[in-house]
Design an enzyme around this catalytic site. Structure first.
Site, short mmCIF file in Angstrom:
data_model
loop_
_atom_site.label_atom_id
_atom_site.label_comp_id
_atom_site.label_asym_id
_atom_site.label_seq_id
_atom_site.Cartn_x
_atom_site.Cartn_y
_atom_site.Cartn_z
N CYS A 168 64.18 11.81 -96.65
CA CYS A 168 65.52 12.29 -96.30
C CYS A 168 65.49 12.99 -94.95
CB CYS A 168 66.03 13.23 -97.39
SG CYS A 168 67.78 13.66 -97.23
N CYS A 169 64.52 13.86 -94.75
CA CYS A 169 64.40 14.56 -93.46
C CYS A 169 64.11 13.57 -92.33
CB CYS A 169 63.28 15.60 -93.53
SG CYS A 169 63.69 17.09 -94.46
N CYS A 197 69.78 22.51 -94.66
CA CYS A 197 70.80 21.80 -95.44
C CYS A 197 71.15 22.59 -96.70
CB CYS A 197 70.30 20.41 -95.81
SG CYS A 197 70.03 19.34 -94.38
N CYS A 208 69.00 22.11 -99.85
CA CYS A 208 67.57 22.43 -99.77
C CYS A 208 67.30 23.86 -99.32
CB CYS A 208 66.87 21.46 -98.80
SG CYS A 208 67.05 19.72 -99.24
N CYS A 249 60.40 20.30 -92.12
CA CYS A 249 61.17 19.06 -92.18
C CYS A 249 60.48 17.93 -91.46
CB CYS A 249 62.56 19.28 -91.60
SG CYS A 249 62.57 19.73 -89.85
#
Length: 236
Positions: A122-123, A205, A208, A231
């Site tokens: 995702c990062c 985010c 997170c 990240c």
């Protein structure tokens, strides 16, 4: 023009000479913009350090490029702060860098709530790839890393060879403490993310990031409950 160091011209000796030549953060910033001119950007998360650096950079280069990695998953308070900052510094070129994947496209290809099932991917999709695109046309970038943020950042120098993006990474605030950051914000009456008042020292985010317990580690609210600490932007 000041000496301009590119990734391909790097040597340990050059790095040492450059870093030994700086005595303060403002000297680093002035050197960076004299040396790289329009071939440098500041990748800003709009945290407390970010607001300090934006203010300092604006004094040296009022029309500098500031890039925010917009994952489409940030807190409302972060987006509100960006709009306030645009109003306070109208000459700055503040732009949003986004992933090639919308959240719906990402869910379709990689699964729903990827930040839970595979936060590294995702990062990568929402931060690393967008920054790679932004850095394609510059030689250097500025970061707000401080040595006391975490053990992984304790060896950060003013001028660094960034192997992840193959660029020069400049970190003017490495010697600043959290107290220094807030003293500057208060003294200069800078806007800041309201979540800092709710025990969020490091803000990423929304999915997170959690608040930190009193006297807790600065970054303990990031990816809480997992082994993930970064990240991926700052691996060197």
């Amino acid at each position: 023009m000041e000496q301009k160091l590119t990734f391909d011209q790097w040597s340990d000796q050059t790095q040492e000479e450059l870093n030994n030549g700086f005595s303060d953060f403002m000297g680093v910033i002035k050197w960076a913009y004299r040396a790289y001119q329009n071939r440098i950007l500041y990748a800003c998360s709009f945290g407390a350090e970010g607001m300090v650096l934006i203010d300092l950079i604006s004094k040296v280069t009022p029309d500098a490029t500031i890039v925010f990695l917009d994952t489409d998953l940030h807190f409302k308070e972060t987006y509100d702060l960006i709009e306030k900052t645009k109003g306070k510094y109208p000459k700055l070129n503040i732009r949003m860098a986004r992933s090639n994947y919308s959240l719906d496209q990402q869910a379709e290809e990689f699964g729903d709530r990827l930040w839970e099932s595979d936060p590294d991917t995702c990062c990568y999709l929402r931060k690393i790839e967008p920054l790679k695109k932004e850095l394609a046309n510059v030689d250097a970038w500025i970061s707000g890393l401080r040595r006391d943020q975490s053990i992984t950042r304790k060896n950060t120098q003013f001028i660094n060879k960034d192997h992840t993006f193959q660029k020069v990474k400049i970190c003017p605030l490495i010697h600043w403490t959290w107290e220094d950051v807030w003293n500057y914000i208060e003294l200069n009456e800078l806007p800041y993310n309201e979540l800092h008042n709710q025990n969020y020292p490091s803000i990423g985010c929304e999915m997170c990031t959690l608040p930190v317990a009193l006297n807790g580690d600065y970054r303990s609210g990031r990816w809480s409950g997992s082994a993930k600490k970064e990240c991926g932007l700052h691996q060197d």
